[in-house]
Scaffold this motif. Structure first.
Motif, PDB file in Angstrom:
ATOM      1  N   ASP A 100      -0.251  -8.425 -13.830  1.00  7.00           N
ATOM      2  CA  ASP A 100       0.649  -7.452 -13.202  1.00  7.00           C
ATOM      3  C   ASP A 100       1.142  -8.041 -11.896  1.00  7.00           C
ATOM      4  N   ILE A 101       2.437  -7.872 -11.640  1.00  4.32           N
ATOM      5  CA  ILE A 101       3.058  -8.557 -10.511  1.00  4.32           C
ATOM      6  C   ILE A 101       4.062  -7.635  -9.801  1.00  4.32           C
ATOM      7  N   SER A 102       4.426  -8.076  -8.601  1.00  3.32           N
ATOM      8  CA  SER A 102       5.464  -7.408  -7.822  1.00  3.32           C
ATOM      9  C   SER A 102       6.271  -8.485  -7.117  1.00  3.32           C
ATOM     10  N   GLU A 103       7.147  -8.066  -6.241  1.00  2.00           N
ATOM     11  CA  GLU A 103       7.976  -9.022  -5.492  1.00  2.00           C
ATOM     12  C   GLU A 103       7.128  -9.970  -4.644  1.00  2.00           C
ATOM     13  N   PHE A 104       5.894  -9.580  -4.335  1.00  2.00           N
ATOM     14  CA  PHE A 104       5.037 -10.394  -3.479  1.00  2.00           C
ATOM     15  C   PHE A 104       4.579 -11.680  -4.163  1.00  2.00           C
ATOM     16  N   ILE A 115       5.015  -4.875 -14.540  1.00  2.00           N
ATOM     17  CA  ILE A 115       5.887  -5.233 -13.423  1.00  2.00           C
ATOM     18  C   ILE A 115       6.172  -4.006 -12.561  1.00  2.00           C
ATOM     19  N   ARG A 116       5.994  -4.162 -11.263  1.00  2.00           N
ATOM     20  CA  ARG A 116       6.213  -3.035 -10.354  1.00  2.00           C
ATOM     21  C   ARG A 116       7.700  -2.722 -10.233  1.00  2.00           C
ATOM     22  N   VAL A 117       8.035  -1.447 -10.412  1.00  2.00           N
ATOM     23  CA  VAL A 117       9.419  -0.992 -10.224  1.00  2.00           C
ATOM     24  C   VAL A 117       9.678  -0.657  -8.761  1.00  2.00           C
ATOM     25  N   GLY A 118       8.680  -0.059  -8.120  1.00  2.00           N
ATOM     26  CA  GLY A 118       8.853   0.334  -6.717  1.00  2.00           C
ATOM     27  C   GLY A 118       7.638   1.086  -6.234  1.00  2.00           C
ATOM     28  N   VAL A 138      10.899   3.119  -2.208  1.00  2.00           N
ATOM     29  CA  VAL A 138      11.380   1.759  -1.978  1.00  2.00           C
ATOM     30  C   VAL A 138      11.312   1.006  -3.307  1.00  2.00           C
ATOM     31  N   MET A 139      12.427   0.460  -3.740  1.00  2.00           N
ATOM     32  CA  MET A 139      12.459  -0.272  -5.002  1.00  2.00           C
ATOM     33  C   MET A 139      11.982  -1.707  -4.797  1.00  2.00           C
ATOM     34  N   ASP A 140      11.275  -2.231  -5.796  1.00  2.00           N
ATOM     35  CA  ASP A 140      10.850  -3.624  -5.771  1.00  2.00           C
ATOM     36  C   ASP A 140      12.087  -4.508  -5.928  1.00  2.00           C
ATOM     37  N   THR A 141      12.247  -5.471  -5.044  1.00  2.00           N
ATOM     38  CA  THR A 141      13.476  -6.269  -5.021  1.00  2.00           C
ATOM     39  C   THR A 141      13.610  -7.205  -6.218  1.00  2.00           C
ATOM     40  N   LYS A 142      12.525  -7.419  -6.957  1.00  2.00           N
ATOM     41  CA  LYS A 142      12.567  -8.383  -8.059  1.00  2.00           C
ATOM     42  C   LYS A 142      12.275  -7.760  -9.423  1.00  2.00           C
ATOM     43  N   PHE A 143      12.213  -6.429  -9.511  1.00  2.00           N
ATOM     44  CA  PHE A 143      11.767  -5.848 -10.773  1.00  2.00           C
ATOM     45  C   PHE A 143      12.733  -6.154 -11.920  1.00  2.00           C
ATOM     46  N   THR A 155       6.684  -6.432 -21.887  1.00  2.00           N
ATOM     47  CA  THR A 155       6.672  -5.888 -20.532  1.00  2.00           C
ATOM     48  C   THR A 155       6.438  -4.379 -20.502  1.00  2.00           C
ATOM     49  N   GLY A 156       5.691  -3.982 -19.482  1.00  2.00           N
ATOM     50  CA  GLY A 156       5.547  -2.594 -19.081  1.00  2.00           C
ATOM     51  C   GLY A 156       5.802  -2.545 -17.587  1.00  2.00           C
ATOM     52  N   VAL A 157       5.791  -1.357 -17.011  1.00  2.00           N
ATOM     53  CA  VAL A 157       6.070  -1.227 -15.581  1.00  2.00           C
ATOM     54  C   VAL A 157       5.100  -0.243 -14.945  1.00  2.00           C
ATOM     55  N   TYR A 158       5.000  -0.350 -13.621  1.00  3.24           N
ATOM     56  CA  TYR A 158       4.223   0.639 -12.879  1.00  3.24           C
ATOM     57  C   TYR A 158       4.949   1.024 -11.604  1.00  3.24           C
ATOM     58  N   PHE A 159       4.667   2.232 -11.145  1.00  4.19           N
ATOM     59  CA  PHE A 159       5.201   2.717  -9.867  1.00  4.19           C
ATOM     60  C   PHE A 159       4.030   3.075  -8.978  1.00  4.19           C
TER      61      PHE A 159
END
Length: 311
Positions: free
Chosen positions: A115-119, A138-141, A151-156, A170-174
């Motif tokens: 699991d990842i985010s813009e970081f 993948i983090r949406v925000g 705040v939206m994730d800049t790379k989602f 892929t799946g997503v999380y908030f």
């Protein structure tokens, strides 16, 4: 004549002392002004301090509780009536080269994920796929824990497209900091609109966590948190996706009324070689310090016991 010379010498000494003290005072003032002004011109230090104490700071995921051997009994004695237990066998969890798997009859039956985010920055998803990763969450925000802004994730979007193109499901999380059902519904709607253009085959996750600072969520009760989970998940389900709840083992026992949300799939965070959580879960996050080719920073590693892409 000697007395006069003595008086002159005494006067000269006093004047020298006074002048020295005056000069020292001037130097001290100049140095104070210089360094005070210089400290204000250090944007890196200033920005770090501001970020730490900014009440609108974007929340960071807390490290799941790692359970020591002498603490396991505390959790094993924690029984929740009516909550179905999982049928995983401890001996079937294996670790190889830092990666965890679940096996049955000597065969790996779990799926490997991150699991990842813009970081995590720029990711080479082809390398990630070649490393054996089957799915990515993948983090949406997120919602800030101070003012409650979304705040939206800049790379989602970039990550969803690139992962899918590489053949990774892929799946997503908030990352929620909701304090009402209305806010949880708002978060679900934001997620549904954001992911509409993408190929999402794994769950859409409500990730509500405590933060290590004074936060607007500090007063949320276990029953209220269950209300937020239900509001988010039902909205996601109505949108045609599989809803899921993420919690680490420490907070799930004390901050969430689990029986009320037992109908939703659960993503457990417990950093250990073998999970000790006794109740049902479909995904397990087992470390936050994973190393995967194609990702330049440490990354969360997970396994899924279910292939959601075939559901």
């Amino acid at each position: 004549m000697a007395k006069k010379r003595y008086r002159l010498r005494k006067t000269a000494i006093i004047e020298t002392v006074i002048i020295t003290l005056l000069l020292a005072g001037i130097v001290a003032v100049v140095l104070w002004l210089y360094y005070n002004g210089k400290s204000e011109s250090l944007p890196v230090i200033g920005s770090i301090t501001a970020d730490i104490h900014d009440s609108t700071q974007v929340p960071e995921r807390n490290e799941p509780v790692t359970i020591a051997a002498d603490e396991e009994k505390v959790y094993s004695d924690f029984h929740i009536d009516g909550l179905p237990e999982n049928d995983f066998k401890s001996e079937n969890f294996v670790t190889r080269n830092g990666y965890s798997f679940y096996t049955e009859n000597g065969q790996v039956t779990s799926l490997a994920g991150i699991d990842i985010s813009e970081f995590q920055g720029d990711i080479d998803w082809e390398m990630v796929k070649a490393a054996g990763i089957d799915f990515a969450m993948i983090r949406v925000g997120c919602r800030t824990y101070g003012t409650g802004e979304i705040v939206m994730d800049t790379k989602f979007g970039e990550n969803l497209e690139a992962a899918d193109a590489a053949g990774i499901k892929t799946g997503v999380y908030f990352f929620s900091q909701a304090t009402s059902e209305e806010e949880a519904l708002e978060e679900a709607n934001v997620v549904l609109m954001a992911i509409a253009p993408y190929n999402i085959t794994y769950p859409v996750v409500f990730d509500w966590e405590l933060v290590d600072d004074s936060a607007r969520t500090d007063v949320v009760s276990p029953d209220e948190l269950a209300d937020y989970c239900i509001a988010f998940c039902e909205n996601i389900r109505a949108g045609g996706y599989t809803p899921m709840i993420y919690q680490n083992k420490g907070t799930v026992f004390y901050n969430l009324n689990i029986p009320r949300v037992a109908d939703y799939d659960f993503w457990l965070a417990e950093y250990a070689k073998k999970p000790t959580y006794p109740y049902e879960y479909q995904m397990w996050q087992y470390t936050g310090d994973g190393v995967i080719p194609g990702v330049s920073t440490p990354v969360d590693l997970n396994i899924s016991f279910k292939d959601y892409s075939k559901s």
